[in-house]
Design an enzyme around this catalytic site. Sequence first.
Site, mmCIF file in Angstrom:
data_model
loop_
_atom_site.group_PDB
_atom_site.id
_atom_site.type_symbol
_atom_site.label_atom_id
_atom_site.label_comp_id
_atom_site.label_asym_id
_atom_site.label_seq_id
_atom_site.Cartn_x
_atom_site.Cartn_y
_atom_site.Cartn_z
ATOM 1 N N ASP A 13 0.881 -1.161 0.000
ATOM 2 C CA ASP A 13 0.000 0.000 0.000
ATOM 3 C C ASP A 13 0.927 1.222 0.000
ATOM 4 O O ASP A 13 2.093 1.105 0.385
ATOM 5 C CB ASP A 13 -0.869 -0.050 1.261
ATOM 6 C CG ASP A 13 -1.636 1.224 1.465
ATOM 7 O OD1 ASP A 13 -2.301 1.674 0.513
ATOM 8 O OD2 ASP A 13 -1.573 1.785 2.594
ATOM 9 N N ASP A 15 -0.012 5.067 0.934
ATOM 10 C CA ASP A 15 -0.191 6.034 2.034
ATOM 11 C C ASP A 15 -0.149 5.316 3.386
ATOM 12 O O ASP A 15 -0.969 4.433 3.646
ATOM 13 C CB ASP A 15 -1.544 6.742 1.891
ATOM 14 C CG ASP A 15 -1.646 7.561 0.618
ATOM 15 O OD1 ASP A 15 -1.186 8.694 0.609
ATOM 16 O OD2 ASP A 15 -2.187 7.030 -0.379
ATOM 17 N N GLY A 50 -7.219 4.179 3.541
ATOM 18 C CA GLY A 50 -7.402 3.166 2.498
ATOM 19 C C GLY A 50 -8.686 3.322 1.713
ATOM 20 O O GLY A 50 -8.917 2.618 0.735
HETATM 21 C C1 G6P Z 1 -5.352 6.065 0.213
HETATM 22 C C2 G6P Z 1 -5.429 6.815 1.532
HETATM 23 C C3 G6P Z 1 -6.792 7.449 1.731
HETATM 24 C C4 G6P Z 1 -7.202 8.231 0.484
HETATM 25 C C5 G6P Z 1 -7.214 7.316 -0.733
HETATM 26 C C6 G6P Z 1 -7.582 8.055 -2.018
HETATM 27 O O1 G6P Z 1 -6.002 4.862 0.346
HETATM 28 O O2 G6P Z 1 -5.179 5.944 2.613
HETATM 29 O O3 G6P Z 1 -6.719 8.289 2.860
HETATM 30 O O4 G6P Z 1 -8.492 8.789 0.652
HETATM 31 O O5 G6P Z 1 -5.911 6.772 -0.883
HETATM 32 O O6 G6P Z 1 -6.563 8.971 -2.303
HETATM 33 P P1 G6P Z 1 -6.563 10.057 -3.438
HETATM 34 O O7 G6P Z 1 -5.146 10.541 -3.468
HETATM 35 O O8 G6P Z 1 -6.998 9.404 -4.711
HETATM 36 O O9 G6P Z 1 -7.544 11.107 -3.025
HETATM 37 MG MG MG Z 2 -2.635 3.116 3.640
#
Ligand code: G6P
Ligand code: MG
Length: 213
Positions: A13, A15, A50
């Site tokens: 993953d 972030d 996530g």
């Molecule tokens: C990851 C992070 C989330 C975020 C998602 C979408 O899963 O953990 O916190 O909302 O990505 O991210 P984006 O950059 O597409 O808004």
């Molecule tokens: Mg994550």
Amino acid sequence: MKTNSDYKGFIFDLDGVLVSTEHNHFLAWQKTANLLGIEFSEKENENLKGVSRVDSLKYILNLGNAILSDGEFNNLLDFKNESYLESIQHLTQQNCLKGVVETLTKAKVKGLKLAVGSSSKNAKRILKLIEIEDFFDTVVDGSMVEHLKPSPEVFLKAATNLGLSPSECLVFEDAASGIQAAKSGGFTAIGVGNENIKQLADKYYNDLTEFTF
Ligand code: G6P
Ligand code: MG
């Protein structure tokens, strides 16, 4: 019982596992929620780790019983993303989480296949900023799948791109939705850096310096 060295591929993953961007996501969502007069705490943000951008905004609207037109909804998605991107523009390799570069380097030397499986549509941009994109054989992000985590699709697609089956891959995750995605796809799920998911994961490490293989 398999050991960490028995796997042929690692799927990460992004972030919260490779880079510390979760606080940036939180602050951008908090700003967005406050525009609507909705309180949004770091504890609530735990449920959004996530989770896709669209589902995150739906969750926040639900918290405040707010109903928006499609136009307003899309404007808020853009507002959140712009404020998030502004806050991460100065990311560098220094912002990689502990043990990340060492783990990726060692995995490459051992000939393992490496992938990123992220819900974020910003994944490729961030990998470039933190200068680790060249480690990965494939990057599957939120714009490339129909169903996001907790669906296993992002990880299944990453494994297929690597030419491996789920049982040959370890998935590294910091979010409950991601652990659920990995396990429902038949992967072994390694929890990292978020004690809230300790019980859900097959194994847990505080950070990647603790992970040996
Ligand atoms: C990851 C992070 C989330 C975020 C998602 C979408 O899963 O953990 O916190 O909302 O990505 O991210 P984006 O950059 O597409 O808004
Ligand atoms: Mg994550």
